[in-house]
Structures are given as structure tokens and as C-alpha cells.
Write a protein that holds these residues in place. Sequence first.
Motif, PDB file in Angstrom:
ATOM      1  N   LYS A  73       0.812  -1.213   0.000  1.00  0.00           N
ATOM      2  CA  LYS A  73       0.000   0.000   0.000  1.00  0.00           C
ATOM      3  C   LYS A  73       0.842   1.259   0.000  1.00  0.00           C
ATOM      4  O   LYS A  73       0.568   2.224   0.674  1.00  0.00           O
ATOM      5  N   TRP A  92     -16.067  -5.510   7.820  1.00  0.00           N
ATOM      6  CA  TRP A  92     -14.741  -5.866   7.351  1.00  0.00           C
ATOM      7  C   TRP A  92     -14.564  -7.376   7.332  1.00  0.00           C
ATOM      8  O   TRP A  92     -15.202  -8.090   8.083  1.00  0.00           O
ATOM      9  N   TYR A  95      -8.294 -10.877   6.684  1.00  0.00           N
ATOM     10  CA  TYR A  95      -7.554 -11.688   5.724  1.00  0.00           C
ATOM     11  C   TYR A  95      -6.175 -12.062   6.215  1.00  0.00           C
ATOM     12  O   TYR A  95      -5.415 -12.744   5.514  1.00  0.00           O
ATOM     13  N   TYR A 109      -5.377  -7.916   9.964  1.00  0.00           N
ATOM     14  CA  TYR A 109      -5.496  -7.246   8.673  1.00  0.00           C
ATOM     15  C   TYR A 109      -6.896  -7.489   8.138  1.00  0.00           C
ATOM     16  O   TYR A 109      -7.335  -8.631   8.020  1.00  0.00           O
ATOM     17  N   ARG A 111     -10.003  -6.229   5.275  1.00  0.00           N
ATOM     18  CA  ARG A 111     -10.381  -5.447   4.104  1.00  0.00           C
ATOM     19  C   ARG A 111     -11.901  -5.320   4.088  1.00  0.00           C
ATOM     20  O   ARG A 111     -12.612  -6.085   4.734  1.00  0.00           O
ATOM     21  N   CYS A 112     -12.350  -4.375   3.356  1.00  0.00           N
ATOM     22  CA  CYS A 112     -13.784  -4.131   3.281  1.00  0.00           C
ATOM     23  C   CYS A 112     -14.487  -5.376   2.736  1.00  0.00           C
ATOM     24  O   CYS A 112     -14.043  -5.976   1.772  1.00  0.00           O
ATOM     25  N   LYS A 115     -15.278  -5.736  -0.938  1.00  0.00           N
ATOM     26  CA  LYS A 115     -14.168  -5.681  -1.883  1.00  0.00           C
ATOM     27  C   LYS A 115     -14.523  -6.314  -3.224  1.00  0.00           C
ATOM     28  O   LYS A 115     -14.194  -5.788  -4.282  1.00  0.00           O
ATOM     29  N   ARG A 121     -11.785  -0.781  -2.061  1.00  0.00           N
ATOM     30  CA  ARG A 121     -10.373  -1.063  -1.824  1.00  0.00           C
ATOM     31  C   ARG A 121      -9.910  -0.690  -0.422  1.00  0.00           C
ATOM     32  O   ARG A 121      -8.716  -0.699  -0.137  1.00  0.00           O
ATOM     33  N   ILE A 123      -8.885  -0.921   3.273  1.00  0.00           N
ATOM     34  CA  ILE A 123      -8.403  -1.948   4.190  1.00  0.00           C
ATOM     35  C   ILE A 123      -8.070  -1.297   5.517  1.00  0.00           C
ATOM     36  O   ILE A 123      -7.939  -0.072   5.602  1.00  0.00           O
ATOM     37  N   LYS A 124      -7.943  -2.078   6.518  1.00  0.00           N
ATOM     38  CA  LYS A 124      -7.519  -1.529   7.793  1.00  0.00           C
ATOM     39  C   LYS A 124      -6.711  -2.553   8.562  1.00  0.00           C
ATOM     40  O   LYS A 124      -6.806  -3.751   8.324  1.00  0.00           O
ATOM     41  N   TYR A 140      -6.357   2.884   8.923  1.00  0.00           N
ATOM     42  CA  TYR A 140      -7.197   2.760   7.731  1.00  0.00           C
ATOM     43  C   TYR A 140      -6.366   3.130   6.511  1.00  0.00           C
ATOM     44  O   TYR A 140      -5.698   4.151   6.494  1.00  0.00           O
ATOM     45  N   HIS A 144     -12.870   3.979   0.903  1.00  0.00           N
ATOM     46  CA  HIS A 144     -14.074   3.194   0.634  1.00  0.00           C
ATOM     47  C   HIS A 144     -14.735   3.695  -0.642  1.00  0.00           C
ATOM     48  O   HIS A 144     -14.995   4.874  -0.800  1.00  0.00           O
TER      49      HIS A 144
END
Length: 262
Positions: A73, A92, A95, A109, A111-112, A115, A121, A123-124, A140, A144
Amino acid sequence: MPTSFRFSSHNPSSQGTAHLASELIDKILTSFDQALAVLTSLESAQSHNEDSCIDSSKTAPGSMGKRGCYKRKRSAQAWTAVSATMEDGHTWRKYGQKEILNSKHPRSYLRCSRKYDQGCRAIKQVQKIDDGSQMYRTTYIGTHTCTNYAVNAPPLIITNSESWETGAVDSEILIKRHHDQRSDPTPTGAALKQETKEETSSDVTDMWKDLIDGFEYCSEPVGMVHPSCAELSCRNFELEFGIKPMEFENDFGFDDSDECVV
DNA sequence: CAAATTTGACCCCC
DNA sequence: GGGGGTCAAATTTG
């Protein structure tokens, strides 16, 4: 753009110092919002090289099929929030999880969850804070683009700092928003920190510090804080900046008698 | 049974 | 080389 705030000391219609203070705070927040909107757009404009998985030179060692075809990222927008809950109004999907060096708690980890069906895209990364405070530090990354949205997001605390990985937090401000909480679905009380760990320009960082310095410190209990970033809630963002961005300004009438120079 | 989570392997970058 | 981020198969959950 200047980052200092200047207000006149009187308002004919005020009913007392409390009211005046309240108005001042609102104006400060309005200015803050606008400044952050500008910063956000600046960073968006700067962002580059996302989705570079199509990179041809992916002749990776060891028969890489889909594996290994992921991007770091780098240069994505990033914010850090501190909250007692991991809830933030979005759903969320986890992953991955990693043990982090010098940290008691693993980092998760996520992600939305939209997705794949909406191509979101965002992610947090969530990691429990080591100091035993039962708080979570959430970073974050990305914006979004989905409409995935829930109603119970946590309260916010804006902080500025760099390198939260090392636990260094320069300062933290708690800001109470006094009006129109209806329009902001993000609930009260979490902490949001403008992240500087990526390649955010130093100008932007300086602006942030200026803004926060300008605020001094508000010791009031946390109420509502405008996240001012699409990360917490893209819908938030639309509501605040897209649909009715000028509402606050109209409400407070930045006229000559009650000037607010930003 | 589909969606979400877990977990070890894999890869990038410092 | 190692830490950290991501993938995806296996497993769990609703």
C-alpha cells in the motif's frame, strides 16, 4: 493557505460566554473540516501507483500464479484511529494476522467486505494497544468506494503523530462537536489520527500540526469528531463534503462582524 | 452451504 | 535476512 484561526471577540446575538464558546468551537471545527477536505483532495491527487498488480515484470521466482501478485500500500492514504471498539460503521473481512515485533498483541489485517461485490479497496489494520488500556489502534488505508455502511460506529479522537508502530504519539486532541450529530453517522468517541507514515508530503504533515497547534487542547469529554477522511466512512464523507458541505458555513454566517479567517 | 476466520506460506522492501 | 503485508487452503460459524 493560512492555518491560523482568528475570531472576533464579540457576537451581538450571543447569550453568554458558554454559547459564544460553543460557537467558536463550531467555527473552529468548520475550518478544520474544510482544511482537512483540502488535505484529503491533495493527497488523493498525489496518490499514484495503486493497482500495479498488472505489472509485467512479474516473472517472480518460484512459479508465482496468483500468489505474490499483490501490491503494497505504498502511497495510499492512511489514517490511524484509536477506539475502544473495532467497530467503525463498516463491515470488514479479516484476511490475515501477524505477530508484531515488540508488541504484545498481534495485528489483524482486514479489508472491506465489499471488496469483491463493489470493488471497494479500503483496508484496515487493527492492533490492541500494549498499554493495557483495552483500546484498539486502527490504521485505515485506502478509500471506501462501496456503500457498505452500518450505523454504530465508535467515537473519535483525533490525534496527530507519526510512527505509531513505535508507540510514539506526539499529541492528542479531543474535540467535541456541538451540533448536527444527526448528519454524521459516525458515533462518538473513537480516535482518529492523521497518519504520516506513508509518503505524505511534509507540507501536509506540517499543516496538520499547525491546525492542531492552533486548536490548543480541548479537555472536554469526547463527543463527536469529524473524521474528515473517507476511511472511516465514505458515506460520512459524502454527507459532510459532498452533499451539504456548505451547510455549516451558512449556519454560522461568516460575516464581517464575526470573522473567521482561515 | 455460503460466508467469515484462521493460519502457514509466500513475497516485498528496508 | 528479517519484519511486515498478503494470499489462499483449511477450518469454523451461522
